[in-house]
Scaffold this motif. Sequence first.
Motif, PDB file in Angstrom:
ATOM      1  N   PHE A   1      -5.606   8.149  -4.043  1.00  0.00           N
ATOM      2  CA  PHE A   1      -4.733   8.902  -4.952  1.00  0.00           C
ATOM      3  C   PHE A   1      -5.094   8.607  -6.399  1.00  0.00           C
ATOM      4  O   PHE A   1      -5.231   9.489  -7.226  1.00  0.00           O
TER       5      PHE A   1
ATOM      6  N   PHE B   1      -1.937  16.226  -2.259  1.00  0.00           N
ATOM      7  CA  PHE B   1      -1.048  16.187  -1.098  1.00  0.00           C
ATOM      8  C   PHE B   1      -1.821  16.215   0.227  1.00  0.00           C
ATOM      9  O   PHE B   1      -1.272  15.905   1.266  1.00  0.00           O
TER      10      PHE B   1
ATOM     11  N   VAL C   1       1.227  14.271   6.965  1.00  0.00           N
ATOM     12  CA  VAL C   1       2.294  14.213   5.958  1.00  0.00           C
ATOM     13  C   VAL C   1       2.872  12.811   5.855  1.00  0.00           C
ATOM     14  O   VAL C   1       3.127  12.302   4.770  1.00  0.00           O
TER      15      VAL C   1
ATOM     16  N   VAL D   1       0.432  10.620   3.909  1.00  0.00           N
ATOM     17  CA  VAL D   1       0.377  10.897   2.479  1.00  0.00           C
ATOM     18  C   VAL D   1       1.631  10.342   1.795  1.00  0.00           C
ATOM     19  O   VAL D   1       1.574   9.796   0.690  1.00  0.00           O
ATOM     20  N   LEU D   2       2.758  10.410   2.496  1.00  0.00           N
ATOM     21  CA  LEU D   2       3.992   9.881   1.902  1.00  0.00           C
ATOM     22  C   LEU D   2       3.927   8.363   1.762  1.00  0.00           C
ATOM     23  O   LEU D   2       4.258   7.808   0.721  1.00  0.00           O
TER      24      LEU D   2
ATOM     25  N   PHE E   1       1.700   7.480  -1.013  1.00  0.00           N
ATOM     26  CA  PHE E   1       2.338   7.724  -2.304  1.00  0.00           C
ATOM     27  C   PHE E   1       3.344   6.621  -2.629  1.00  0.00           C
ATOM     28  O   PHE E   1       3.392   6.124  -3.751  1.00  0.00           O
TER      29      PHE E   1
ATOM     30  N   LEU F   1       1.658   3.953 -10.404  1.00  0.00           N
ATOM     31  CA  LEU F   1       0.667   5.009 -10.216  1.00  0.00           C
ATOM     32  C   LEU F   1      -0.504   4.796 -11.159  1.00  0.00           C
ATOM     33  O   LEU F   1      -0.321   4.600 -12.342  1.00  0.00           O
TER      34      LEU F   1
ATOM     35  N   LEU G   1      11.281   6.137   2.680  1.00  0.00           N
ATOM     36  CA  LEU G   1      11.926   7.041   1.707  1.00  0.00           C
ATOM     37  C   LEU G   1      12.950   6.272   0.870  1.00  0.00           C
ATOM     38  O   LEU G   1      12.992   6.406  -0.352  1.00  0.00           O
TER      39      LEU G   1
ATOM     40  N   LEU H   1      11.159   4.228  -1.629  1.00  0.00           N
ATOM     41  CA  LEU H   1      10.644   5.060  -2.720  1.00  0.00           C
ATOM     42  C   LEU H   1      11.749   5.375  -3.728  1.00  0.00           C
ATOM     43  O   LEU H   1      11.574   5.209  -4.939  1.00  0.00           O
TER      44      LEU H   1
END
Lengths: 292, 578
Positions: A25, A37, A220, A223-224, A227, A235, A269, A272
């Motif tokens: 990324f 993505f 998916v 990738v999550l 991230f 980042l 999640l 995050l």
Amino acid sequence: MQDALIVLVHGAGIGAVFALIGMSFNVVFNSSGILNFAQGNMLVLGGLFAFLVLPSSPGIGPWFVFLPASALLMAALLAVQGYLTLLPLRSSVEQHSWLITTLAASVIIGAVLLIFQGTAQQTVRSPFPSFWFLGTRVPAPYALSLLLALVWFGLLRWFHTRALTGLAISAIAQDLDAARAAGIRVHRLQILAFAISGLIVGSAGFVAAPVIAIANDSGVSYVLHGFVAAVIGGLGSDLGALVGGLLVGMISMYAAYTYGGEFQDAVSLALLVAVLMGRPEGLFGRPAARRV
Amino acid sequence: MARWQLVLGILGVAISIVLPALLGSAYWAHNFLVVNLFVTVAVMQNMLLADAGQVSFGQGALFGLAATTTGIVTGLWGYGYGAGFVAGIAAALVLGLLFALPALRVQGYYLGFVTLSAAVVFPQLLVAFDSLTNGINGITVSLPGLTQAGRAGLSWTSLLVMATTIAALLGHAALRGTGTGRRMRVASVSPEAAMTLGIAPGRLRFLAFTLAALGTGIAGALYVPVLGFVSPYAFRVDLSIFFFFSVIVGGSGELAGPVIGVWILYLVPNAILAQLSVYRLLAYGMVALLIMLAFPDGVVGSVVKALRRRQMRAQIAPIDLAAVLQDENAQARNTAAPTAAAAITVQGARKRFDRLLALSDVDLTVAAGRVHGLVGPNGSGKTTLLNVISGLIRLDGGEVRLHGAVSSRLPAHRLAALGLGRTFQTPRVFEDMSIWQNLEIGADLRGTRNHWLLHALQRFRPAWTGNRPDLLAHAQRRVLETLRMVATDADILLLDEPAAGLSAEERRDFATLIRFLRDRLGKTILLVEHDLHLVWRVADRISVLDAGQIVAEGAPAEIADNPRVRALFTGAADAAGR
């Protein structure tokens, strides 16, 4: 105690994969401000390549031949994707088209996987035997992923601070217009950055193939997690991605172990959101002076 | 411009529901009910994305939560559909507010990833809590009273769906006409500029997410009678991505965009590839990618752009500054006589960015009704000081007072309401709105259309209404931004390098405007500027900032002789006319 060790070791192993996605990324993000993505499905494609080329009980020789092949193949694919992603950005004032083009690329890869192999999940066997570490059995791909993450971390560090091309990419990250004025061929370097991110996920997908889910809908999730790893670390920071990846791996493995696999993504999640609410710049990121 | 799209959209919705019912085609009647539910969700997504600037990849989760909740309450617990309907909408509202929370901290792709994660996690949780949701077995709900075809082949369900979708389209159009809708768009284009116009972006984001959740929740609750069955598989992440793509394919921000987008993305794969359902995903991924590459503005957006380009060529009415300044109505307006009191007082201001000390112990006093120049080399902290005074940046130490009252703890939009206005280095004009609407945005802060400046400029209104500022020259944008600030009735104006990019003649005009603001309107002006000629010509007092410290201050004549100033600007003495 034994359970904790299993969680820790397996978490670090899968966390290394997240860290690799996070670093891939960063390469693209630093050069163009784009977050790809499709990176999760690219990892899955690397794994699929391993499934297609390796026999059911593979030898060590072919493995070493096909590892760079996978990396190069994914690099080529990502260069093409990067070219397409950057295309509308050159002419249009709409600078968010990449949100759609990279998401669309991800959907297309998932759809192609679905067409060719249905919803089945492919399994790959590692040529390396698992080994015992601190009293727990560790599948070799976990250890190899961790090793790969460290190797890529070192390579990227060298590339960004020593190699001329890497320095140019760092310059783009700091000031695009100044870099352009200094004669840096920004567009070409941005595509190169896409290709490098392909080298990273291509090798990661191949090495981790026996321990990742090679299926049409698993991209998916990767990738999550990648991230989340990148955001926790900050980042753009590779050290951040490395630490963040291991952290996410262990925490989500703990969640899966304690509450069941269906809660693994939910915990990531929550992690995050917690990081974004508390410290949006991440562990190793710096708050920037805002330009108004 | 927008009306034909609204008519087109409503006609499309009505015909697509009535025609199959009249023809008695159960297959198409059913498909178009689903299509119109999706259109409703996409309209909400369109509002969220284009008007409020919020990237959400998780609207499918809101839709699914409303549908599942309605299914549980009606199908499993045995309550009436009315109760299920209300419960479904309530659940969607709760989740919508949860989405809005991170939007207060983060924007753009960060928010995109958070909502995308939610869309991924949502069906997993439906399965995990199978004792409540029936898990992968799903819930069957039979509502014959609602679904039986009545007059003209239309059931209550189809009438409800039609009404909901049309209401969504009308609601979106109506929102755009209101001050709230306008503020929403301003906050999305430039949160900083919005704050200096007295708008709180966070509140508008909450509102946008709530409205979107309401519409999406109603659509989700109606999904239950339309399908008669809810299962977690229907609400996977693909659904959320479908809604987002529909908006983009149709044309982000276009009223009729979601109708066209959903038709293309839903009908093409389902009609042509009905037998090959595995190709559906591929089809909509490819369509989205190709549309983005070929028509970045979407289908409707590209048509609108082409039409507009042809229209706009004909009528460019520039802002005639001289005429504006000479207008008697504007001249009659002198709000406040200059007093001796200080309008702005900065004491011991300190601000550090990481290792860089941007402001170290800055003291500054700006007298009311005066023009105060702030000069200094690049990176000396001028803009930081402006940002501090206007509330966009918090101080690490020290304080700012406006008219004697401590202001450095207040957010930017509150300061704007108290009468602080500012312009930015690059003029922040809102290109999606006409020149006149840009001025109205300023007057909105005082909650009135009946603003004296709008009255004074009334004769320019026809020329400025059909005109969008993206065709204005740089100097004109600068003037427009300044007039918009005046329309907020701010009495303290902060100007950040207003002369940058202006020609010599335009600079003279701008100097006239500054004097006009001071002498005729009694404004207090803090002017940050590199053009020393301009500063020495209009300022009553000048402060020199270097490396985060005030190194000299005084009247223009005295300060030009200061050796420290001469060292900084070799041209300073020259500028003072010596």
